[in-house]
Enzyme design. Structure first.
Site, PDB file in Angstrom:
ATOM      1  N   TYR A  57     -46.983  40.791 102.859  1.00 11.45           N
ATOM      2  CA  TYR A  57     -47.091  42.221 103.204  1.00 11.45           C
ATOM      3  C   TYR A  57     -45.901  42.674 104.050  1.00 11.45           C
ATOM      4  CZ  TYR A  57     -51.504  42.109 100.839  1.00 11.45           C
ATOM      5  OH  TYR A  57     -52.444  41.973  99.850  1.00 11.45           O
ATOM      6  N   ARG A  60     -43.419  43.689 101.453  1.00 13.64           N
ATOM      7  CA  ARG A  60     -43.790  44.978 100.831  1.00 13.64           C
ATOM      8  C   ARG A  60     -43.471  46.121 101.794  1.00 13.64           C
ATOM      9  NH1 ARG A  60     -44.446  41.463  98.145  1.00 13.64           N
ATOM     10  NH2 ARG A  60     -42.456  42.324  97.522  1.00 13.64           N
ATOM     11  N   HIS A 115     -57.769  51.777  99.113  1.00 16.68           N
ATOM     12  CA  HIS A 115     -57.454  50.345  99.160  1.00 16.68           C
ATOM     13  C   HIS A 115     -56.637  49.965 100.400  1.00 16.68           C
ATOM     14  CE1 HIS A 115     -58.147  49.795  94.526  1.00 16.68           C
ATOM     15  NE2 HIS A 115     -59.260  49.962  95.214  1.00 16.68           N
ATOM     16  N   LEU A 209     -48.607  56.434  81.638  1.00 19.51           N
ATOM     17  CA  LEU A 209     -47.504  56.049  80.745  1.00 19.51           C
ATOM     18  C   LEU A 209     -48.042  55.632  79.381  1.00 19.51           C
ATOM     19  CD1 LEU A 209     -44.437  55.730  80.818  1.00 19.51           C
ATOM     20  CD2 LEU A 209     -44.766  53.357  81.529  1.00 19.51           C
TER      21      LEU A 209
HETATM   22  N1  APR Z   1     -45.679  56.991  85.040  1.00 23.82           N
HETATM   23  C1  APR Z   1     -47.011  56.985  84.762  1.00 23.82           C
HETATM   24  N2  APR Z   1     -47.732  55.858  84.641  1.00 23.82           N
HETATM   25  C2  APR Z   1     -47.087  54.690  84.765  1.00 23.82           C
HETATM   26  C3  APR Z   1     -45.696  54.604  85.039  1.00 23.82           C
HETATM   27  C4  APR Z   1     -44.985  55.834  85.154  1.00 23.82           C
HETATM   28  N3  APR Z   1     -43.672  55.868  85.411  1.00 23.82           N
HETATM   29  N4  APR Z   1     -45.343  53.302  85.101  1.00 23.82           N
HETATM   30  C5  APR Z   1     -46.462  52.591  84.869  1.00 23.82           C
HETATM   31  N5  APR Z   1     -47.522  53.418  84.667  1.00 23.82           N
HETATM   32  C6  APR Z   1     -48.923  53.082  84.390  1.00 23.82           C
HETATM   33  C7  APR Z   1     -49.105  51.802  83.606  1.00 23.82           C
HETATM   34  O1  APR Z   1     -49.067  52.095  82.225  1.00 23.82           O
HETATM   35  C8  APR Z   1     -50.499  51.345  84.078  1.00 23.82           C
HETATM   36  O2  APR Z   1     -51.521  51.852  83.217  1.00 23.82           O
HETATM   37  O3  APR Z   1     -49.547  52.874  85.624  1.00 23.82           O
HETATM   38  C9  APR Z   1     -50.631  51.968  85.451  1.00 23.82           C
HETATM   39  C10 APR Z   1     -50.566  50.967  86.600  1.00 23.82           C
HETATM   40  O4  APR Z   1     -51.636  50.097  86.490  1.00 23.82           O
HETATM   41  P1  APR Z   1     -51.883  48.922  87.540  1.00 23.82           P
HETATM   42  O5  APR Z   1     -50.624  48.182  87.746  1.00 23.82           O
HETATM   43  O6  APR Z   1     -53.052  48.156  87.067  1.00 23.82           O
HETATM   44  O7  APR Z   1     -52.205  49.695  88.894  1.00 23.82           O
HETATM   45  P2  APR Z   1     -53.540  50.333  89.416  1.00 23.82           P
HETATM   46  O8  APR Z   1     -54.361  50.893  88.308  1.00 23.82           O
HETATM   47  O9  APR Z   1     -53.164  51.241  90.538  1.00 23.82           O
HETATM   48  O10 APR Z   1     -54.274  49.075  90.049  1.00 23.82           O
HETATM   49  C11 APR Z   1     -55.490  49.258  90.716  1.00 23.82           C
HETATM   50  O11 APR Z   1     -55.609  46.984  91.378  1.00 23.82           O
HETATM   51  O12 APR Z   1     -54.392  45.151  92.082  1.00 23.82           O
HETATM   52  C12 APR Z   1     -55.278  46.133  92.475  1.00 23.82           C
HETATM   53  O13 APR Z   1     -55.658  47.022  94.592  1.00 23.82           O
HETATM   54  C13 APR Z   1     -54.709  46.981  93.565  1.00 23.82           C
HETATM   55  O14 APR Z   1     -54.788  49.361  93.858  1.00 23.82           O
HETATM   56  C14 APR Z   1     -54.576  48.335  92.922  1.00 23.82           C
HETATM   57  C15 APR Z   1     -55.641  48.302  91.838  1.00 23.82           C
END
Ligand code: APR
Length: 238
Positions: A57, A60, A115, A209
């Site tokens: 962390y 990060r 979170h 995306l």
């Molecule tokens: N614009 C829009 N969407 C995007 C972009 C972009 N430039 N780049 C990536 N994405 C999308 C991806 O297609 C994906 O569906 O964002 C999403 C990110 O997904 P994750 O990485 O799974 O993130 P998230 O949904 O926030 O994860 C939820 O999981 O690991 C835990 O606690 C952590 O808060 C997190 C939670």
């Protein structure tokens, strides 16, 4: 979509911060910044190797504090809520799964970082929160109890209860528009929020995306980079 909405809930995930330079979670290799999620994002991982978790962390946090800026999607979210507040036109509730502070820096207020927050640490014993812009370690003494090892990142790890659930449930039950931005729909309870909003009569929209796991159950979907989609979508509400 021509209807005028009164109460809007916006849920954001890692995708909204991707174009600011913060990596999303679910890369094809299943790792988070080269680490197994079990090692750096679970209470068991912290007990097993607190040095590794603090270091993770710290990295990060330093990354976030060195050159990462809110992008046009964060700014569009903030300006929607500011504009509606000024006009006394309903309420915009922003719920984010992100631990970065980019929504806060863009000017969104209020915001529910369900979170946790990278720039805060807390005492394991008392729950007291402290702002944190510096590196931390298991040797640090907690400012409230003076015990070394009592400070932990203010992050909700897997197996822990997300924050602000009462406030979020209330907003979901009152909204007439729910918008999910940049989230893959893999992690509950956030992945189920659109169903709750729908149950109470809200129209649901996904901006991402690519299609999320639950994409087909949203009323409307738009795909592309957040910096393009989000400003365009919120402009269309005015
Ligand atoms: N614009 C829009 N969407 C995007 C972009 C972009 N430039 N780049 C990536 N994405 C999308 C991806 O297609 C994906 O569906 O964002 C999403 C990110 O997904 P994750 O990485 O799974 O993130 P998230 O949904 O926030 O994860 C939820 O999981 O690991 C835990 O606690 C952590 O808060 C997190 C939670």
């Amino acid at each position: 979509m021509s209807k005028t909405y009164r109460n809007i809930v916006i849920l954001t995930g890692a995708g909204i911060s991707a174009e600011s330079g913060i990596k999303t979670f679910r890369a094809a290799d299943g790792l988070w910044e080269d680490h197994r999620v079990e090692d750096v994002a679970t209470p068991e991982g912290f007990i097993k190797d607190p040095h590794l978790v603090h270091r993770f962390y710290n990295e990060r946090r330093q990354h976030l504090l060195n050159g990462i800026e809110p992008n046009t999607a964060h700014l569009a979210v903030a300006s929607l809520s500011q504009q509606r507040q000024q006009e006394g036109h309903g309420q915009v509730t922003l719920v984010t799964q992100n631990i970065d502070n980019l929504h806060q820096r863009a000017g969104s207020e209020p915001i529910f970082p369900m979170h946790g927050e990278l720039l805060r640490i807390r005492c394991k014993q008392s729950g007291e929160l402290f702002d944190c812009h510096e590196d931390t370690s298991p040797e640090d003494h907690c400012p409230c109890c003076d015990i070394a090892g009592n400070l932990r990142p203010h992050i909700v790890w897997f197996g822990e209860m997300p924050l602000y659930m009462n406030e979020i449930e209330r907003a979901l039950s009152q909204c007439d528009l729910f918008v999910a931005i940049g989230t893959s729909g893999n992690v509950y309870p956030a992945a189920g929020f659109f169903e709750t909003a729908k149950h109470f009569g809200a129209y649901t929209v996904e901006l991402n995306l690519e299609p999320s796991v639950t994409a087909s159950r949203f009323d409307e979907q738009y795909y592309g980079p957040a910096t393009e989609l989000v400003p365009r979508f919120f402009d269309s509400l005015n």
